[in-house]
Design a protein around this motif. Structure first.
Motif, PDB file in Angstrom:
ATOM      1  N   GLU A 179      55.593 -60.698 -11.385  1.00 19.85           N
ATOM      2  CA  GLU A 179      57.038 -60.367 -11.041  1.00 19.85           C
ATOM      3  C   GLU A 179      57.792 -61.526 -11.286  1.00 19.85           C
ATOM      4  OE1 GLU A 179      58.074 -58.282  -7.483  1.00 19.85           O
ATOM      5  OE2 GLU A 179      58.750 -60.454  -7.206  1.00 19.85           O
ATOM      6  N   LYS A 180      58.726 -61.631 -12.984  1.00 19.90           N
ATOM      7  CA  LYS A 180      59.353 -63.200 -12.526  1.00 19.90           C
ATOM      8  C   LYS A 180      60.124 -63.724 -11.424  1.00 19.90           C
ATOM      9  CE  LYS A 180      60.447 -64.209 -16.543  1.00 19.90           C
ATOM     10  NZ  LYS A 180      61.349 -63.618 -18.187  1.00 19.90           N
ATOM     11  N   GLY A 181      59.775 -65.245 -10.659  1.00 17.69           N
ATOM     12  CA  GLY A 181      60.387 -65.188 -10.281  1.00 17.69           C
ATOM     13  C   GLY A 181      61.360 -66.051 -10.370  1.00 17.69           C
ATOM     14  N   ARG A 183      62.678 -57.094  -8.867  1.00 16.60           N
ATOM     15  CA  ARG A 183      61.331 -57.198  -8.119  1.00 16.60           C
ATOM     16  C   ARG A 183      60.215 -56.087  -7.945  1.00 16.60           C
ATOM     17  NH1 ARG A 183      60.466 -59.529  -2.658  1.00 16.60           N
ATOM     18  NH2 ARG A 183      59.049 -60.959  -3.539  1.00 16.60           N
ATOM     19  N   PHE A 184      59.376 -55.503  -7.964  1.00 12.11           N
ATOM     20  CA  PHE A 184      58.450 -54.389  -8.208  1.00 12.11           C
ATOM     21  C   PHE A 184      59.056 -52.884  -7.593  1.00 12.11           C
ATOM     22  CE2 PHE A 184      54.754 -57.907  -8.041  1.00 12.11           C
ATOM     23  CZ  PHE A 184      54.446 -57.621  -9.699  1.00 12.11           C
ATOM     24  N   VAL A 185      59.513 -53.586  -6.368  1.00 10.31           N
ATOM     25  CA  VAL A 185      60.453 -52.619  -4.761  1.00 10.31           C
ATOM     26  C   VAL A 185      61.615 -51.780  -5.800  1.00 10.31           C
ATOM     27  CG1 VAL A 185      59.047 -53.098  -3.047  1.00 10.31           C
ATOM     28  CG2 VAL A 185      61.589 -54.279  -3.459  1.00 10.31           C
ATOM     29  N   GLN A 186      61.796 -52.815  -7.053  1.00  8.44           N
ATOM     30  CA  GLN A 186      63.188 -51.899  -7.642  1.00  8.44           C
ATOM     31  C   GLN A 186      63.304 -51.178  -8.618  1.00  8.44           C
ATOM     32  OE1 GLN A 186      64.911 -56.371  -7.709  1.00  8.44           O
ATOM     33  NE2 GLN A 186      66.649 -55.199  -7.257  1.00  8.44           N
ATOM     34  N   VAL A 187      62.069 -50.928  -8.972  1.00 12.41           N
ATOM     35  CA  VAL A 187      62.124 -50.476 -10.981  1.00 12.41           C
ATOM     36  C   VAL A 187      61.232 -49.023 -10.375  1.00 12.41           C
ATOM     37  CG1 VAL A 187      62.488 -52.202 -12.077  1.00 12.41           C
ATOM     38  CG2 VAL A 187      59.639 -51.977 -11.251  1.00 12.41           C
TER      39      VAL A 187
END
Length: 341
Positions: free
Chosen positions: A93-95, A22-26
């Motif tokens: 962001e890939k689901g 997810r965006f917030v992880q990277v």
């Protein structure tokens, strides 16, 4: 001589986390390029057509990187206008499973959004061409770009080109009301209309009966009615509609319908396990245009377009990097995925 197809739109920088993060992880993002008409142009170049892409990009290094991403696959970039300050960006962001993919745009004030009519000499661009393609994304980017797209469509008809448009409604770019008004004017100059299972309803309020796209339940007969109504309203020569049955973010059933001369042709259905679905509709458009330009019969046309787009779902990035032989192999019934050696 290779057949010349011109496409027009915005190519963007695509920034995406690795795999399914997810965006917030990277703390870093992978950078590639893509965009509706650019994706079609790459498909057509891979199929051996003279594929010309038209846009406006800044002269700086990021603009040049976008140009290079197209040149790499044989797209003719000589009609791209250089100028402006920004390359549009989208974050993807890939689901996975029941979590859908997410797309965030950062494309305001991009070079193409602020382009003017003087940036494009359509008489020169269309010289020797036989097909012009755009999508509903392009006029949604800005009011000035909508006017340029309309001028291009009119010029294409003056030059005797076949004009195709993928409705491609994007709710993050404009309202349904504005889309309906602008696209209704543009569609007067369109010969081949491409849509997904939702577009006709979102843009023109023409819905398929007994269909619920959120649950993946699609009524095939209802889409014949949709195509008939679109044809009656705009005089399209062909209407092609992709039919995505979403089981989850990773697994879809995929097929399509082509309506022409009062008759509907349905493709075979593919069970997709998705690697990357962005650009799936564009790869369908590329396959459809290639088939039409080469005079395929209606059933062969829809089978080639659907097979091409089925393969795209197995490829990372916006571009569909497959050959005519690979598409024909799948369209012919070989979907085993067995290793080739």
């Amino acid at each position: 001589m290779s057949k010349k197809v011109v496409t027009f739109g915005e190519i963007m920088l695509r920034l995406q986390p690795d795999n399914y993060l997810r965006f917030v992880q990277v703390d870093h993002l992978e950078a590639t390029f893509g965009g509706g008409e650019a994706n079609v142009s790459v498909s057509l170049a891979n199929y051996g057509l003279d594929s010309v892409y038209v846009t406006k990009l800044p002269k700086h290094e990021i603009g040049q990187a976008a140009v290079n991403s197209l040149r790499k696959y044989g797209v003719d970039t000589t009609k791209i206008t250089r100028g402006g300050d920004r390359v549009g960006i989208y974050y993807n962001e890939k689901g996975a499973s029941q979590r859908g993919s997410k797309c965030i745009y950062d494309r305001a004030h991009s070079a193409i959004a602020e382009a003017t009519k003087e940036d494009f000499n359509w008489d020169e661009i269309f010289e020797g061409a036989e097909w012009f393609h755009f999508t509903g994304i392009t006029p949604a980017v800005s009011d000035s770009l909508a006017e340029i797209t309309l001028e291009a469509a009119k010029k294409a008809k003056e030059h005797g080109l076949t004009v195709s448009c993928d409705l491609n409604y994007r709710g993050k770019l404009w309202s349904k009301e504005k889309a309906g008004k602008v696209m209704a004017e543009l569609c007067q100059y369109v010969d081949v209309c491409i849509a997904n299972e939702e577009d006709a309803n979102d843009v023109f309020g023409i819905a398929a009966s007994s269909t619920d796209v959120t649950t993946g339940k699609l009524n095939r007969e209802g889409y014949i009615e949709v195509a008939q109504k679109l044809t009656e309203r705009f005089g399209f020569k062909k209407v092609a509609i992709t039919l995505r049955e979403s089981i989850s973010a990773n697994d879809n059933n995929w097929s399509a319908m082509l309506y022409t001369d009062g008759q509907a042709y349905f493709s075979k259905k593919y069970a997709l396990h998705i690697v990357d679905r962005v650009g799936g509709g564009d790869s369908f458009g590329g396959g459809l245009i290639y088939s039409c330009v080469n005079g395929f019969d209606p059933q062969a046309t829809i089978e080639f377009a659907v097979a091409a787009s089925a393969l795209k779902h197995s490829i990372e990035g916006d571009f569909n990097l497959v050959t005519v032989d690979e598409v024909n192999k799948l369209a012919g019934g070989d979907g085993s995925g067995r290793i080739q050696r």
